[in-house]
Design a protein around this motif. Structure first.
Motif, PDB file in Angstrom:
ATOM      1  N   UNK A 192      23.272  55.198 126.541  1.00  0.00           N
ATOM      2  CA  UNK A 192      22.853  55.844 125.283  1.00  0.00           C
ATOM      3  C   UNK A 192      23.787  55.472 124.136  1.00  0.00           C
ATOM      4  N   UNK A 193      25.058  55.273 124.422  1.00  0.00           N
ATOM      5  CA  UNK A 193      26.028  54.900 123.392  1.00  0.00           C
ATOM      6  C   UNK A 193      25.659  53.573 122.728  1.00  0.00           C
ATOM      7  N   UNK A 194      24.921  52.737 123.441  1.00  0.00           N
ATOM      8  CA  UNK A 194      24.555  51.408 122.927  1.00  0.00           C
ATOM      9  C   UNK A 194      23.318  51.427 122.034  1.00  0.00           C
ATOM     10  N   UNK A 195      22.740  52.600 121.813  1.00  0.00           N
ATOM     11  CA  UNK A 195      21.478  52.677 121.076  1.00  0.00           C
ATOM     12  C   UNK A 195      21.593  52.123 119.653  1.00  0.00           C
ATOM     13  N   UNK A 196      22.683  52.381 118.996  1.00  0.00           N
ATOM     14  CA  UNK A 196      22.835  51.945 117.602  1.00  0.00           C
ATOM     15  C   UNK A 196      22.793  50.426 117.468  1.00  0.00           C
ATOM     16  N   UNK A 197      23.333  49.721 118.459  1.00  0.00           N
ATOM     17  CA  UNK A 197      23.400  48.252 118.378  1.00  0.00           C
ATOM     18  C   UNK A 197      22.307  47.549 119.191  1.00  0.00           C
ATOM     19  N   UNK A 198      21.809  48.199 120.227  1.00  0.00           N
ATOM     20  CA  UNK A 198      20.795  47.569 121.100  1.00  0.00           C
ATOM     21  C   UNK A 198      19.682  48.564 121.435  1.00  0.00           C
ATOM     22  N   UNK A 199      18.917  49.012 120.441  1.00  0.00           N
ATOM     23  CA  UNK A 199      17.889  50.039 120.681  1.00  0.00           C
ATOM     24  C   UNK A 199      16.793  49.597 121.644  1.00  0.00           C
ATOM     25  N   UNK A 200      16.403  48.326 121.608  1.00  0.00           N
ATOM     26  CA  UNK A 200      15.329  47.865 122.495  1.00  0.00           C
ATOM     27  C   UNK A 200      15.738  47.963 123.965  1.00  0.00           C
ATOM     28  N   UNK A 201      16.966  47.558 124.240  1.00  0.00           N
ATOM     29  CA  UNK A 201      17.464  47.647 125.616  1.00  0.00           C
ATOM     30  C   UNK A 201      17.549  49.099 126.072  1.00  0.00           C
TER      31      UNK A 201
END
Length: 304
Positions: A192-201
């Protein structure tokens, strides 16, 4: 495995695919990579345990029953020979032990049948030299013994297979709980922390995660509202979905519910005449239950 376990395992497989295909995104994060690697190992073991727990046993039951049938046929003929011999020499002991019908043999429990065939083999071997005139030979005795041992082996194999299946099921359920804990309390947060940079993933990952909940039925979105300062429930008002013709009312107990909330990313607009309008972003995927605990800020009273 039951449908719920199969559904969850399918979700795990899809989740692992999402992680594997996008490993370059998180592989430099030591913690996230370790969690993903552990999940992959757990999944491999879960799949192996599922295969072991789901082993078919009908084929072995069929083989055991076939050997039992052959044993009973040969054993019955041997008993008849012994009865004829016992009558000829007036041996009441052998007559009593060997006198039996096919129906009685078929009704024996497995252990009783094993004990009986061994007893008859012992009697036959003891008097083998005198049994030839009554249709009993060393070969026919050996044939009964061979089928008897084969039946014992099939029975043992079946017991062991059932035990292995039961053990695998227990280990599967324990590992499933452990893997759920890893996902729910660690890996989900790391991704979830990666949502800002990799929303599709991140969306791909959580869509796969939600596959395991497809068989559940529940309210899609359930919200609880309380006053930011007092902590008291906020009564009445309206909650709508921005840009959509979808709304619900806030109850007197400060709750609101949406059934069949649309998938994707949306924003809730929460309104109450005594509070500042609250805007809440929400992400929802197939069959996901969302529980929201929200606080609203009261509109200050004007001082006259």
């Amino acid at each position: 495995m039951d449908n719920a376990s199969n559904l969850k395992l399918d979700s795990f497989v899809q989740t692992n695919t999402a992680l594997t295909e996008n490993a370059s995104i998180y592989e430099t994060n030591v913690s996230t990579k370790a969690q993903a690697d552990q999940f992959a190992l757990d999944l491999e073991q879960l799949l192996n345990l599922k295969e072991e727990a789901d082993q078919p046993i009908k084929w072995l039951i069929g083989e055991k029953n076939a050997v039992r049938k052959a044993l009973i046929e040969k054993l019955y003929l041997l008993c008849n020979g012994l009865v004829c011999y016992a009558n000829s020499v007036s041996n009441s002991e052998i007559l009593q032990k060997a006198s039996i019908t096919k129906h009685a043999l078929r009704s024996f429990s497995e252990l009783d049948l094993i004990d009986f065939y061994k007893q008859i083999i012992g009697i036959a071997n003891e008097h083998v030299a005198d049994l030839t005139p009554f249709g009993v030979s060393e070969e026919s005795i050996a044939a009964v013994e061979t089928d008897g041992k084969a039946f014992e082996q099939k029975r043992t194999d079946l017991i062991l297979l059932k035990e292995d299946k039961a053990t695998a099921r227990i280990e599967f359920n324990l590992l499933l709980k452990k893997t759920n804990k890893l996902l729910n309390h660690k890996l989900d947060y790391s991704i979830e922390i990666l949502r800002a940079t990799h929303p599709d993933f991140v969306n791909y990952y959580f869509a796969a995660r939600q596959k395991s909940k497809g068989a559940q039925r529940h309210f899609d979105v359930l919200g609880y509202l309380k006053d930011k300062d007092s902590g008291e429930p906020i009564s009445l008002g309206k909650v709508s979905v921005e840009g959509m013709d979808l709304a619900t009312h806030i109850t007197a107990n400060g709750t609101f519910r949406f059934r069949h909330f649309p998938e994707g990313e949306h924003r809730l607009v929460i309104e109450n005449i005594n509070y500042k309008t609250l805007y809440v972003s929400i992400r929802r995927y197939a069959s996901e239950r969302s529980k929201l605990h929200l606080e609203m800020e009261a509109i200050p009273l004007e001082v006259i």
